[in-house]
Design a protein around this motif. Structure first.
Motif, PDB file in Angstrom:
ATOM      1  N   GLU A 137       5.430  -3.928  23.155  1.00  0.00           N
ATOM      2  CA  GLU A 137       5.649  -3.128  21.941  1.00  0.00           C
ATOM      3  C   GLU A 137       6.820  -3.683  21.132  1.00  0.00           C
ATOM      4  O   GLU A 137       6.756  -3.768  19.895  1.00  0.00           O
ATOM      5  CB  GLU A 137       5.914  -1.677  22.328  1.00  0.00           C
ATOM      6  N   ILE A 212      -1.259  -1.513  22.050  1.00  0.00           N
ATOM      7  CA  ILE A 212       0.177  -1.775  21.955  1.00  0.00           C
ATOM      8  C   ILE A 212       0.658  -1.420  20.546  1.00  0.00           C
ATOM      9  O   ILE A 212       0.184  -1.984  19.562  1.00  0.00           O
ATOM     10  CB  ILE A 212       0.481  -3.252  22.262  1.00  0.00           C
ATOM     11  N   LYS A 213       1.574  -0.487  20.449  1.00  0.00           N
ATOM     12  CA  LYS A 213       2.093  -0.049  19.153  1.00  0.00           C
ATOM     13  C   LYS A 213       3.466  -0.680  18.901  1.00  0.00           C
ATOM     14  O   LYS A 213       4.315  -0.691  19.801  1.00  0.00           O
ATOM     15  CB  LYS A 213       2.230   1.480  19.123  1.00  0.00           C
TER      16      LYS A 213
END
Length: 222
Positions: A137, A212-213
Motif C-alpha cells: 500500500e 491494494i489501496k
C-alpha cells in the motif's frame, strides 16, 4: 424338472461365493487418509482473505505449511508467487544478508511499517502478512503517478503492469523503480543476488492488485 435345472445354477453359484469370501476376506478402508481436516478450503470471506490468520506458532517450529487451490492472477496469487520467489514461502527463514521471513523484509523497511522487533516478526506469520500488504500500500502511494503514466507501455520488451511495478518495488524499493521507469529501463537496479527490476516487472506482470489501496502511512498492526 425345473427344480433340477435351478439346482444346477444355485449350487455352483453358492460354491463360487464361498470361494470368493475365503480368498478375499472383507477389508476395512481407512477413510482418515482422505480427510480434509486442516486444509484451508473456504475462500469466500471478507477482504481479510489477504491477511491469512494462523494457528499459534512457536519459535521451535521450523515449517508453516499452507495449502492453496489454483490462485491464478488474483491478489492471493500475486503475493504467494512473490513469496515463493523470495523464500519458497517459508515464514521462518533468514537469508545471508539478514532479510527476514516469507517476503524477505529488511529491518529498516520494517521500521517504516512500525515493526521494531525482528525476532517477534519472524515468528509471527500474521504480522508478516500484514507487513506485506502495508508495504504494498505504501509503495502504491509513492508510485501512484508512475503507475498512471507507465502502465501499458513497453520497456526493453517488457509490458509494464501495476503488479510488475509493485513486485519490483518490493525487490528494490520504490525509488529504484521510479529511476527504472523514468530512464526507460536505463537504470536497471539488481540486488545482491543479481535479480533485476526488469526481471521482476516481467515475472510478476498481469496480476490483479486492485485490492491494494494507496496509503502513505500504512502500518503493519496486529
Amino acid at each position: 424338472m425345473l427344480k433340477k435345472i435351478t439346482n444346477y445354477f444355485v449350487i455352483p453359484f453358492a460354491i463360487c461365493v464361498g470361494l470368493y469370501l475365503a480368498l478375499f476376506p472383507k477389508t476395512t478402508v481407512d477413510m482418515s487418509i482422505f480427510s480434509t481436516a486442516g486444509l484451508e478450503l473456504n475462500y469466500t470471506v471478507s477482504e481479510d482473505i489477504a491477511l491469512l490468520s494462523t494457528n499459534e506458532v512457536t519459535p521451535q517450529q521450523t515449517t508453516y505449511n499452507r495449502y492453496f487451490p489454483y490462485l491464478g492472477k488474483s491478489y492471493l496469487g500475486f503475493k504467494e508467487a512473490l513469496a515463493f520467489k523470495e523464500s519458497r514461502g517459508n515464514y521462518f527463514t533468514v537469508n545471508d544478508l539478514g532479510y527476514l521471513g516469507k517476503y524477505q523484509f529488511g529491518a529498516e523497511t520494517l521500521k517504516l511499517l512500525g515493526v521494531y522487533n525482528p525476532e517477534y516478526f519472524l515468528y509471527t506469520p500474521e504480522l508478516q502478512e500484514k507487513a506485506f500488504l502495508a508495504n504494498s500500500e505504501r509503495n502504491k502511494w509513492i508510485l501512484r503517478k508512475d503507475i498512471a503514466r507507465f502502465v501499458g507501455k513497453e520497456i526493453h520488451g517488457v509490458t509494464i503492469t501495476e503488479s510488475g511495478i509493485l513486485a519490483a518495488a518490493h525487490l528494490a524499493g520504490p525509488g529504484s523503480v521510479k529511476k527504472f521507469l523514468r530512464s526507460s529501463g536505463g537504470d536497471n537496479f539488481s540486488d545482491a543476488y543479481g535479480t533485476s527490476i526488469s526481471s521482476y516487472m516481467k515475472r510478476f506482470s498481469g496480476y490483479d492488485t486492485s485490492f491494494i489501496k494507496p496509503n502513505k502511512t500504512a502500518k503493519a498492526n496486529l
